[in-house]
Design a protein around this motif. Structure first.
Motif, PDB file in Angstrom:
ATOM      1  N   LEU A 309       0.841  -1.201   0.000  1.00 59.54           N
ATOM      2  CA  LEU A 309       0.000   0.000   0.000  1.00 59.54           C
ATOM      3  C   LEU A 309       0.875   1.251   0.000  1.00 59.54           C
ATOM      4  O   LEU A 309       1.902   1.292   0.680  1.00 59.54           O
ATOM      5  CB  LEU A 309      -0.907   0.027   1.238  1.00 59.54           C
ATOM      6  N   PRO A 310       0.464   2.278  -0.738  1.00 56.60           N
ATOM      7  CA  PRO A 310       1.202   3.547  -0.674  1.00 56.60           C
ATOM      8  C   PRO A 310       1.032   4.170   0.715  1.00 56.60           C
ATOM      9  O   PRO A 310      -0.026   4.050   1.333  1.00 56.60           O
ATOM     10  CB  PRO A 310       0.551   4.400  -1.762  1.00 56.60           C
ATOM     11  N   THR A 311       2.090   4.830   1.172  1.00 56.46           N
ATOM     12  CA  THR A 311       2.022   5.423   2.511  1.00 56.46           C
ATOM     13  C   THR A 311       1.061   6.599   2.533  1.00 56.46           C
ATOM     14  O   THR A 311       0.904   7.314   1.532  1.00 56.46           O
ATOM     15  CB  THR A 311       3.408   5.873   2.976  1.00 56.46           C
ATOM     16  N   ASP A 312       0.407   6.784   3.648  1.00 55.92           N
ATOM     17  CA  ASP A 312      -0.488   7.937   3.805  1.00 55.92           C
ATOM     18  C   ASP A 312       0.158   9.018   4.659  1.00 55.92           C
ATOM     19  O   ASP A 312      -0.500   9.985   5.053  1.00 55.92           O
ATOM     20  CB  ASP A 312      -1.814   7.492   4.429  1.00 55.92           C
ATOM     21  N   ASP A 314       2.936  12.059   5.253  1.00 56.66           N
ATOM     22  CA  ASP A 314       3.796  13.068   4.619  1.00 56.66           C
ATOM     23  C   ASP A 314       5.002  13.258   5.544  1.00 56.66           C
ATOM     24  O   ASP A 314       4.984  14.067   6.464  1.00 56.66           O
ATOM     25  CB  ASP A 314       3.036  14.381   4.431  1.00 56.66           C
TER      26      ASP A 314
END
Length: 381
Positions: A309-312, A314
Motif C-alpha cells: 500500500l502507498p504510505t499515507d 507526509d
C-alpha cells in the motif's frame, strides 16, 4: 573611540570566490560599515590592496569599488610595511609559495583552503608561521552558515542525546561546457592544476565534523570522475583528470559514523545544495545553508513497512523548523571580522594553519582509501 586601520594584500580577487565572497561581501562590506567594533568600543577599519595576474581586471574592480591600490607585483605589495595582512585566494597550486613569501615579509596570513596541495606543504606553512610568530587563519566559512550555527546550538543544548550518525549530501550538476557554459572554473576538473572534489570539499567536511561532532579517526572513500571530458572558458574541449564525485564513510570520535556524498555530477532533489542529517537517541535534525529542522523523540512517528500500500504519511511535514533567534551575517564576512579582531588584539585565530593540516590529512586519507580500496586511519597532527 579610537580607530585603527589594517591594510590587507588580497591575492586572487579576480576569481569568482575571491571577488564575490571575500572582497565584495566581506572586506568592502566591512569597510562600508565603518570597520569592526572591538569589545571596548574601538573600530578596526580595513583597506584592501588588490593583487592578481590580470592588470585590466584589477583596474576595473578597483574603479568599480573605490579601491586605491592594485598591482600585479606581489613582491612589491608584500614589501609595503603598512600592509600587515596577506590574504590568499588564488588557485591552490600557487598558494604555498605565495604564503611563504608573505610570512618572510612578516605579514599575518589568512587563506582560503586547502592551505596547500599536500600535507607536507601545510606542515611547512605551520612551521614557518610558528617561527615567524605571525597570526594565521584558514577559511572555515561553513561553520558560520545560519543552518550550521543552528545545528551547533542543538548540539550544545544536548538536543540529540547520544549522537549516532551524520549523513551529508552535497552537490549539483556542473554543466560540461558544451551544451551550456560550466558554472565552475575549468581548473577544478584538472588534477594537474590542483582540481578535484576531494581536495576541495573534504577540507570543509573535516572542519565541519570536528567542530560540531568530533575529530575524524578513519575514512573509507571512493573518488571517481563521472564526466571524463569537459569544455573550458574558451569553449575548448579538455580531459577531466580530477575526481568530480566522492562517496565517503567517516568514523568520528565518540563512535559517531558520518556518511557524506559529494558530487558535481548530481541533480538536486533536496531543500538546499548541502544538507546534513544528524540522528541521535533523543532527536534528529536536518540542516542546510540556512534552515534547520528538527524531529524530537516525543514527536517521532511510527511508520510500518508495507510494500503493498502507498504510505499515507507526509514524512517531510513531520519536521519543525527552528527559529533564527538572531541576525545572521554572511559567513565569510563573519570569519573575516573575527580574524581582523584577532590581528588587532595580537591573539591566535582559532582556525589556524594546523586546522588546515588536519583538512589535508583527511584529503590524503580519502584518496589513499579510494586508490587502495581500504579503510584508512588518520594520524595525529
Amino acid at each position: 573611540m579610537a580607530e585603527r586601520l589594517i591594510r590587507v594584500v588580497m591575492n586572487g580577487v579576480t576569481g569568482r570566490m575571491g571577488y564575490r565572497q571575500h572582497l565584495l561581501r566581506s572586506v568592502l562590506a566591512i569597510r562600508a560599515d565603518g570597520g569592526v567594533v572591538t569589545p571596548d568600543g574601538d573600530r578596526v577599519q580595513v583597506e584592501p590592496v588588490l593583487v592578481g595576474r590580470n592588470r585590466d581586471k584589477l583596474a576595473r574592480i578597483a574603479a568599480d569599488h573605490d579601491v586605491a591600490e592594485y598591482t600585479t607585483d606581489l613582491d612589491g605589495a608584500l614589501a609595503d610595511d603598512t600592509a600587515t595582512v596577506y590574504f590568499d585566494t588564488q588557485t591552490t597550486s600557487g598558494r604555498k609559495k605565495a604564503i611563504l613569501k608573505a610570512i618572510a615579509a612578516g605579514k599575518h596570513v589568512y587563506t582560503e583552503k586547502p592551505v596547500g596541495e599536500t600535507v607536507a606543504d601545510a606542515r611547512e606553512l605551520v612551521e614557518a608561521a610558528a617561527t615567524a610568530g605571525i597570526i594565521n587563519g584558514v577559511v572555515h566559512d561553513k561553520l558560520y552558515l545560519p543552518g550550521l550555527l543552528k545545528l551547533k546550538r542543538l548540539v550544545d543544548a544536548g538536543f540529540f542525546g547520544r549522537i549516532l550518525s551524520v549523513r551529508g549530501e552535497f552537490g549539483y550538476w556542473v554543466f560540461e561546457g558544451d551544451l551550456q557554459p560550466a558554472q565552475r572554473p575549468s581548473w577544478n576538473y584538472r588534477a594537474e592544476d590542483g582540481g578535484g572534489i576531494v581536495l576541495d570539499m573534504y577540507c570543509h567536511w573535516n572542519y565541519v565534523l570536528e567542530n560540531l561532532f568530533g575529530k575524524v579517526r578513519a575514512v573509507t572513500a571512493r573518488a571517481v570522475t563521472h564526466i571524463p571530458e569537459r569544455w573550458d572558458e574558451q569553449g575548448n574541449r579538455y580531459d577531466a583528470t580530477a575526481d568530480d564525485a566522492a562517496y565517503g564513510i567517516l568514523e568520528l570520535e565518540g563512535d559517531i559514523l558520518a556518511q557524506i556524498n559529494s558530487s558535481w555530477a548530481v541533480r538536486v532533489d533536496r531543500g538546499e545544495l548541502v544538507e546534513f542529517q544528524v540522528d541521535g537517541t533523543h532527536g534528529s535534525a536536518v540542516a542546510g545553508l540556512f534552515g534547520c529542522k528538527i524531529q524530537p523523540r516525543v514527536r517521532t512517528p511510527k511508520p510500518v513497512w508495507n510494500p503493498d500500500l502507498p504510505t499515507d504519511q507526509d514524512f517531510r511535514a513531520q519536521w519543525e523548523q527552528i527559529p533564527d533567534n538572531q541576525e545572521f551575517v554572511n559567513g565569510f564576512r563573519a570569519q573575516w571580522e573575527q580574524f581582523l579582531l584577532d590581528v588587532d588584539a595580537g591573539r591566535p585565530h582559532r582556525y589556524d594553519f594546523a586546522a588546515g593540516v588536519r583538512g589535508l590529512q583527511l584529503v590524503d586519507a580519502a584518496l589513499r582509501s579510494s586508490n587502495e580500496g581500504r579503510r584508512v586511519e588518520l594520524p595525529g597532527l
